[in-house]
Design a protein around this motif. Sequence first.
Motif, PDB file in Angstrom:
ATOM      1  N   UNK A 196      -0.216   7.672   3.214  1.00 25.58           N
ATOM      2  CA  UNK A 196       0.824   8.700   3.201  1.00 25.58           C
ATOM      3  C   UNK A 196       0.231   9.976   2.615  1.00 25.58           C
ATOM      4  N   UNK A 197       0.531  11.108   3.236  1.00 29.76           N
ATOM      5  CA  UNK A 197      -0.036  12.383   2.803  1.00 29.76           C
ATOM      6  C   UNK A 197       0.375  12.713   1.370  1.00 29.76           C
ATOM      7  N   UNK A 198      -0.550  13.320   0.634  1.00 31.49           N
ATOM      8  CA  UNK A 198      -0.280  13.782  -0.728  1.00 31.49           C
ATOM      9  C   UNK A 198      -0.105  15.292  -0.667  1.00 31.49           C
ATOM     10  N   UNK A 199       1.029  15.766  -1.190  1.00 33.81           N
ATOM     11  CA  UNK A 199       1.315  17.193  -1.114  1.00 33.81           C
ATOM     12  C   UNK A 199       1.366  17.806  -2.511  1.00 33.81           C
ATOM     13  N   UNK A 200       0.603  18.875  -2.695  1.00 38.40           N
ATOM     14  CA  UNK A 200       0.665  19.652  -3.925  1.00 38.40           C
ATOM     15  C   UNK A 200       1.273  21.017  -3.587  1.00 38.40           C
ATOM     16  N   UNK A 201       1.314  21.902  -4.561  1.00 45.29           N
ATOM     17  CA  UNK A 201       1.933  23.210  -4.320  1.00 45.29           C
ATOM     18  C   UNK A 201       1.218  24.006  -3.239  1.00 45.29           C
ATOM     19  N   UNK A 202      -0.110  23.873  -3.178  1.00 44.94           N
ATOM     20  CA  UNK A 202      -0.861  24.695  -2.218  1.00 44.94           C
ATOM     21  C   UNK A 202      -1.741  23.897  -1.272  1.00 44.94           C
ATOM     22  N   UNK A 203      -1.635  22.550  -1.301  1.00 44.23           N
ATOM     23  CA  UNK A 203      -2.497  21.743  -0.462  1.00 44.23           C
ATOM     24  C   UNK A 203      -1.763  20.541   0.131  1.00 44.23           C
ATOM     25  N   UNK A 204      -2.285  20.078   1.262  1.00 45.87           N
ATOM     26  CA  UNK A 204      -1.877  18.808   1.864  1.00 45.87           C
ATOM     27  C   UNK A 204      -3.140  17.963   1.940  1.00 45.87           C
ATOM     28  N   UNK A 205      -3.136  16.800   1.305  1.00 46.73           N
ATOM     29  CA  UNK A 205      -4.348  15.990   1.190  1.00 46.73           C
ATOM     30  C   UNK A 205      -4.167  14.691   1.960  1.00 46.73           C
ATOM     31  N   UNK A 206      -5.128  14.385   2.828  1.00 47.49           N
ATOM     32  CA  UNK A 206      -5.135  13.157   3.610  1.00 47.49           C
ATOM     33  C   UNK A 206      -6.212  12.223   3.078  1.00 47.49           C
ATOM     34  N   UNK A 207      -5.839  10.965   2.862  1.00 53.48           N
ATOM     35  CA  UNK A 207      -6.784   9.920   2.455  1.00 53.48           C
ATOM     36  C   UNK A 207      -6.742   8.823   3.509  1.00 53.48           C
ATOM     37  N   UNK A 208      -7.911   8.337   3.903  1.00 51.78           N
ATOM     38  CA  UNK A 208      -7.963   7.263   4.906  1.00 51.78           C
ATOM     39  C   UNK A 208      -9.195   6.407   4.672  1.00 51.78           C
ATOM     40  N   UNK A 209      -9.009   5.087   4.774  1.00 49.13           N
ATOM     41  CA  UNK A 209     -10.148   4.178   4.693  1.00 49.13           C
ATOM     42  C   UNK A 209     -10.684   3.886   6.084  1.00 49.13           C
ATOM     43  N   UNK A 210     -11.999   3.766   6.187  1.00 51.80           N
ATOM     44  CA  UNK A 210     -12.649   3.335   7.413  1.00 51.80           C
ATOM     45  C   UNK A 210     -12.935   1.845   7.260  1.00 51.80           C
ATOM     46  N   UNK A 211     -12.516   1.047   8.243  1.00 47.96           N
ATOM     47  CA  UNK A 211     -12.636  -0.397   8.114  1.00 47.96           C
ATOM     48  C   UNK A 211     -13.047  -1.024   9.446  1.00 47.96           C
ATOM     49  N   UNK A 212     -13.471  -2.289   9.366  1.00 47.04           N
ATOM     50  CA  UNK A 212     -13.800  -3.082  10.545  1.00 47.04           C
ATOM     51  C   UNK A 212     -13.158  -4.455  10.403  1.00 47.04           C
ATOM     52  N   UNK A 213     -12.628  -5.015  11.483  1.00 45.69           N
ATOM     53  CA  UNK A 213     -12.163  -6.404  11.413  1.00 45.69           C
ATOM     54  C   UNK A 213     -13.361  -7.318  11.135  1.00 45.69           C
ATOM     55  N   UNK A 214     -13.199  -8.214  10.190  1.00 49.14           N
ATOM     56  CA  UNK A 214     -14.260  -9.147   9.826  1.00 49.14           C
ATOM     57  C   UNK A 214     -14.109 -10.392  10.685  1.00 49.14           C
ATOM     58  N   UNK A 215     -15.004 -10.606  11.603  1.00 42.95           N
ATOM     59  CA  UNK A 215     -14.893 -11.733  12.523  1.00 42.95           C
ATOM     60  C   UNK A 215     -16.118 -12.625  12.412  1.00 42.95           C
ATOM     61  N   UNK A 216     -15.925 -13.896  12.708  1.00 43.92           N
ATOM     62  CA  UNK A 216     -17.057 -14.816  12.737  1.00 43.92           C
ATOM     63  C   UNK A 216     -16.931 -15.716  13.955  1.00 43.92           C
ATOM     64  N   UNK A 217     -18.047 -16.216  14.427  1.00 43.38           N
ATOM     65  CA  UNK A 217     -18.043 -17.121  15.572  1.00 43.38           C
ATOM     66  C   UNK A 217     -17.545 -18.487  15.145  1.00 43.38           C
ATOM     67  N   UNK A 218     -16.743 -19.101  15.995  1.00 39.68           N
ATOM     68  CA  UNK A 218     -16.207 -20.423  15.698  1.00 39.68           C
ATOM     69  C   UNK A 218     -16.861 -21.479  16.566  1.00 39.68           C
ATOM     70  N   UNK A 219     -16.119 -22.503  16.879  1.00 37.43           N
ATOM     71  CA  UNK A 219     -16.638 -23.594  17.710  1.00 37.43           C
ATOM     72  C   UNK A 219     -16.654 -23.178  19.171  1.00 37.43           C
TER      73      UNK A 219
END
Length: 505
Positions: free
Chosen positions: A319-342
């Motif tokens: 969710x955006x963070x808003x201050x008096x003079x700024x709009x701040x965006x925070x976002x994580x970069x991620x990958x689905x963690x997958x493994x091979x099965x049977x």
Amino acid sequence: MIIQFCLFVPAKVQAQLEQSHRLEIPVNSSRSELFEVFTLGNSGLLSLIRGDENFGNRNENWEFTRYDTSLSPIWKMSFKLDFRFIPVMAYQGEHFGYWLFAQPDTDHFLFLQVNFSDGAVETYKGNLLSGIDVNQFKVIGSKALVAGYHRSRPVVLVHSFFDHTTRVLPGLYEKNTELNNVDINERDGIINVITYAYRKKNCVFEIKTYSYEGKMLKKTSLSDPRNSLISGQIVPLNADDSYLIGNYSVGCTPYSQGLYITHIADNEPESPSFIEFSELQNFFNYMKPKRRERVMERIGKRKSMGKENRFRYRLLVHELIQTDDEIVLVAEVYYPNQRAGSPMVTNGITRPYYARSLEGYRYTHAIVCGFDRNGKFKWDNCIPIKDLTSFELQEMVQLTPVNDYFILAYPQEGTIHTEVIDRNKVVVENEKFKISAKSESDKVLNNENAYLAPWYGQYFLAYGMQRVGPSSIGQGREVFYINKLTYKTENISKAENRDVKDMPR
């Protein structure tokens, strides 16, 4: 963080995370318990302990306790949840907390309202819609918004606590449409539903605006011949003027190419400003120096040849963070963690390929971007995240404005990682602080399910499960802990990476 790519403010170093208060709640090993924490700013916090009732009673006991900012209890209240209902989702308002419960295989729903000031409880029952898969729940005024999917189509229900009536918002029940966000504007009594639809080989991003009574007021469509908007958050300026900020892709994919911002005035969106990841000054600073250099060289070479740079990053946008003079965006970069099965077996035949199972998510870094109040992109930064995985996709990195700085922090295996930035400058590199037990004679023997949340001012809350005891030989005792942390920013400047150390009590 790579020193050669960062700028620093000259001064002496005195940056430190301190553990000022700690609460330890013993875990009852004879019953199943779940713990939750809700921050209430400088009004304190609310803890919730959910546990089975006594043997033979299938109802679940919900115990709420509000604490002040020194972690001293103010009030305590218990609620007995009818065993026929299961919890679905919670919503935190300014003065009240709300919990949504559903009775499986019926259209019966239950709403619980808790007053933060004194713990007073109200319950409301309603018949909504059987078979709805709920993914968002919010409250505006005296009405609950329940959003989700019914038979693979999006639906948003508005339920009145006063007269127990339920209304379906019009214009949403369409094929090949996804709910992106349900945004509420309590000041103007406005509900905005943002959707993402695939139509005639094109991706269409729409904002449908409704009155408090549920009447559609307007529909705003945003599309671009080359780029597809993936997410969007509204920053209202007035009733007819706002910004929309989010991430975008090339083609109709969930993989982000960059960020965008667009101005919407009188229901007419302007052409979005697209900010490609390669245009961000610090986006690739999470990489090792040689790899980052190779990536930047490849980006520059493609640009010089007139070719586009294509990126495939998954972003979890906060969710955006808003201050008096700024709009701040925070976002994580991620990958689905997958493994091979049977090996796959079909009709008794073993196929020469393997099924892949999802085992949570792996985070690589988080980005922070600042926009001014005129909608202009101003700066960016990032915090590297090393070897952090989560079984659920959730916000891990927290940002808190303190004086002229931003404190970035995330938890990992009983340790808090921090970084301090001044817009596009890193002024304190990655530091690590251990979460200590309450008693000096106790040691932390095991950590699990650690969480971090910004609280108020320069204070954070760290909470989770730990096993503590006087010696590593015994099993110790299991506790749910809540720690009040503060970051001292006096005379902040460049700091070298430090070894893990115990946090001062």
